[in-house]
Design an enzyme around this catalytic site. Structure first.
Site, mmCIF file in Angstrom:
data_model
loop_
_atom_site.group_PDB
_atom_site.id
_atom_site.type_symbol
_atom_site.label_atom_id
_atom_site.label_comp_id
_atom_site.label_asym_id
_atom_site.label_seq_id
_atom_site.Cartn_x
_atom_site.Cartn_y
_atom_site.Cartn_z
ATOM 1 N N CYS A 130 0.840 -1.201 0.000
ATOM 2 C CA CYS A 130 0.000 0.000 0.000
ATOM 3 C C CYS A 130 0.874 1.250 0.000
ATOM 4 O O CYS A 130 1.415 1.641 1.042
ATOM 5 C CB CYS A 130 -0.930 0.002 1.211
ATOM 6 S SG CYS A 130 -2.015 1.450 1.289
ATOM 7 N N CYS A 150 -0.486 4.082 2.193
ATOM 8 C CA CYS A 150 -0.284 3.832 3.631
ATOM 9 C C CYS A 150 1.155 4.102 4.054
ATOM 10 O O CYS A 150 1.404 4.695 5.110
ATOM 11 C CB CYS A 150 -0.624 2.380 3.971
ATOM 12 S SG CYS A 150 -2.244 1.819 3.440
ATOM 13 N N ASP A 151 2.112 3.667 3.254
ATOM 14 C CA ASP A 151 3.498 3.615 3.701
ATOM 15 C C ASP A 151 4.473 4.485 2.920
ATOM 16 O O ASP A 151 5.649 4.569 3.277
ATOM 17 C CB ASP A 151 3.998 2.159 3.655
ATOM 18 C CG ASP A 151 3.168 1.242 4.546
ATOM 19 O OD1 ASP A 151 2.735 1.703 5.619
ATOM 20 O OD2 ASP A 151 2.948 0.078 4.172
#
Length: 324
Positions: free
Chosen positions: A140, A143-144
């Site tokens: 992701c 997300c990261d």
């Protein structure tokens, strides 16, 4: 008499956990629906495999995925949700009350069912991928990606998801190596144009990922194979993103609930309602676009509210109308 005593029935059954399931449990419990949750084999869902979560409101210093899911679970239990570890092996939504089978053995019936079984990221299953998952390997970018500001990363995939995540990473990272397994993209023309117009994205066509390299703690590179020349080489990167798709966990609902061609449950726009009144879906099991903890939690709230209104008779069942 003994059979009657062993019968288990609930107003609200929640299948699956994670942000969607736990949020649904919090709202359902506060509405006095006395929800019962079966977590699935991975209690807490995909976030239990995530190290740092920095984009969920309310955690200004960040938090690990497992810690956040533990907070969610405690809050759901605080309001009276009965949470059990176990998986639902089959379901029968053809009549009311709805029935499910727990762990292939126990039968449970429910007036409403909230499905929060999520989706599972597809992985390459190559050496180093699981070893460094959460330590440089991610599925992701949204997300990261923040953790890789100013460094070089690689992302594998040839579809719209890979193209979109590559352009997202390019805003944060020094350079993005986009590894495409074929000699062309599968992505739409619009997404391809965006990638080609981004100067710090380098496209590697006919490239197969062989191994994730690391120093025992973090990712340091990726070994790739050029399928045209047969030559292997290493690319020095500090992050590796897999963008080859997700698989929604909907197998047990085949033939009973409407799904799209990718297997995601279809919900009516602006709601969590499936094609069967009384069955609701939330989180990644019905969201193929955003797949974020915050959007999953929001849809869990929607599912609980929809279930509450259904039970209150504000959303009449077509079967009830037919019997009148």
């Amino acid at each position: 008499m003994k059979q009657e005593e062993n019968k288990e029935h609930h107003q609200c059954l929640i299948i699956g956990s994670g942000p969607a399931g736990y949020t649904a449990a919090i709202y359902a419990a506060r509405a006095d629906l006395k929800p019962v949750m079966y977590t699935g084999m991975e209690a807490g869902g995909q976030l239990t495999q995530t190290t740092e979560v920095d984009n969920f409101p309310g955690y200004p210093k960040g938090i690990t995925g497992p810690e956040m899911m533990e907070d969610f679970r405690k809050q759901a239990e605080r309001f009276g949700t009965a949470i059990h570890f176990g998986y639902i092996s089959s379901v029968d939504f053809s009549r009311r009350p709805f029935s499910v089978v727990l762990d292939e053995v126990k039968m449970i019936t429910a007036d409403t069912v909230i499905i929060a079984t999520g989706a599972t990221a597809k992985w390459l299953e190559i050496p180093g991928e699981q070893q460094y998952n959460g330590f440089g390997v991610s599925a992701c970018a949204v997300c990261d990606g923040f953790f890789f500001k100013g460094v070089e990363v690689a992302i594998v995939g040839g579809g719209d998801t890979a193209a979109e995540e590559a352009t997202y990473l390019a805003k944060l990272c020094k350079k993005v190596h986009l590894l495409v397994r074929r000699d062309q993209f599968r992505a739409s023309k619009a997404m391809i144009s965006r990638v080609l117009a981004t100067p710090n994205i380098e496209i590697h066509y006919n490239t197969s990922t062989v191994e994730i390299l690391g120093n025992g703690k973090n990712v340091t590179g990726v070994r790739v194979l050029n399928t045209s020349s047969g030559l292997e080489s290493a690319i020095n990167v500090e992050g590796f993103f897999v963008a080859i798709g997700h698989q929604p966990n909907t197998g047990i609902f085949n033939g009973q609930l409407d799904m799209n061609e990718m297997g995601y449950l279809i919900t009516k726009p602006g709601s969590s309602k499936t094609n069967i009144p009384g069955i609701f879906a939330c989180g990644d099991v019905q969201d193929m676009h955003y797949r974020q903890a915050i959007t999953a939690a929001a849809s869990g709230c929607m599912a609980a509210l929809d279930a509450e209104r259904y039970l209150a008779g504000l959303i009449p069942s077509p079967l009830i109308l037919m019997s009148l």
